[in-house]
Design a protein around this motif. Structure first.
Motif, short mmCIF file in Angstrom:
data_model
loop_
_atom_site.label_atom_id
_atom_site.label_comp_id
_atom_site.label_asym_id
_atom_site.label_seq_id
_atom_site.Cartn_x
_atom_site.Cartn_y
_atom_site.Cartn_z
N ARG A 59 37.83 78.00 -12.72
CA ARG A 59 36.74 78.98 -12.68
C ARG A 59 37.29 80.37 -12.45
NH1 ARG A 59 32.84 76.00 -8.53
NH2 ARG A 59 34.03 77.36 -7.22
N THR A 60 38.59 80.52 -12.39
CA THR A 60 39.20 81.83 -12.13
C THR A 60 39.22 82.63 -13.42
OG1 THR A 60 40.53 80.84 -10.39
CG2 THR A 60 41.23 82.99 -11.22
N GLN A 61 38.39 83.65 -13.47
CA GLN A 61 38.26 84.44 -14.68
C GLN A 61 39.55 85.22 -14.96
OE1 GLN A 61 36.40 84.92 -11.91
NE2 GLN A 61 34.26 84.61 -12.39
N GLN A 62 39.91 85.29 -16.22
CA GLN A 62 41.12 86.00 -16.64
C GLN A 62 41.07 87.47 -16.20
OE1 GLN A 62 43.86 84.65 -18.15
NE2 GLN A 62 44.81 86.63 -17.89
N TYR A 63 39.90 88.11 -16.29
CA TYR A 63 39.81 89.54 -15.98
C TYR A 63 39.99 89.85 -14.50
CZ TYR A 63 34.89 88.45 -14.95
OH TYR A 63 33.74 87.91 -14.44
N THR A 64 39.97 88.84 -13.62
CA THR A 64 40.21 89.09 -12.20
C THR A 64 41.67 88.88 -11.82
OG1 THR A 64 39.71 86.80 -11.54
CG2 THR A 64 37.88 88.38 -11.56
N ARG A 65 42.43 88.20 -12.64
CA ARG A 65 43.82 87.85 -12.31
C ARG A 65 44.70 89.10 -12.24
NH1 ARG A 65 44.34 82.40 -16.00
NH2 ARG A 65 42.33 81.57 -15.33
N GLY A 66 45.47 89.17 -11.15
CA GLY A 66 46.34 90.31 -10.93
C GLY A 66 45.66 91.48 -10.24
N HIS A 67 44.37 91.35 -9.94
CA HIS A 67 43.62 92.44 -9.31
C HIS A 67 43.39 92.19 -7.83
CE1 HIS A 67 42.74 94.80 -12.89
NE2 HIS A 67 42.64 93.64 -13.53
N GLU A 68 43.26 93.29 -7.09
CA GLU A 68 42.98 93.23 -5.65
C GLU A 68 41.49 93.23 -5.40
OE1 GLU A 68 44.81 96.12 -3.12
OE2 GLU A 68 46.73 95.97 -4.17
N GLY A 69 41.11 92.53 -4.36
CA GLY A 69 39.73 92.52 -3.91
C GLY A 69 39.69 92.28 -2.41
N VAL A 70 38.47 92.18 -1.87
CA VAL A 70 38.27 91.98 -0.45
C VAL A 70 37.46 90.70 -0.24
CG1 VAL A 70 37.21 92.93 1.64
CG2 VAL A 70 38.29 94.45 -0.02
#
Length: 97
Positions: free
Chosen positions: A24-35
């Protein structure tokens, strides 16, 4: 039940890994920072759930992570405060160094 590795407020990076199976890990979130903004109960990871291994699959804590949309998409034309939240199993998160 495993103790969550991350706390609400922790900054995390979504691992930029590929998988041959369902995730379920979307490609567009990979490598990005979040909280991390919320915890979810421990559950079978999607990679095992997809194979109907609800009883025998690997279980992990899940987290809701919030991203600024301007950081996910450089050409985003919405408001700078717009965010997106998504849920990830622990194996996909790493602490911001």
């Amino acid at each position: 039940m495993a103790k969550p590795k991350f706390n609400i407020g922790d900054r995390v990076v979504i691992k930029n890994e590929t998988t041959l199976f369902h995730t379920r890990t979307q490609q567009y979130t990979r490598g990005h920072e979040g909280v991390v903004v919320d915890h979810r109960p421990e559950w079978v990871i999607p990679e095992d759930e997809a194979w109907d291994r609800l009883e025998t699959g690997r279980k992990e804590p899940f987290y809701v992570v919030r991203f600024k949309q301007t950081e996910l998409w450089p050409d985003y034309t919405g408001f700078s405060q717009d965010t997106l939240e998504s849920e990830f199993s622990e194996r996909w998160l790493q602490p911001v160094s």
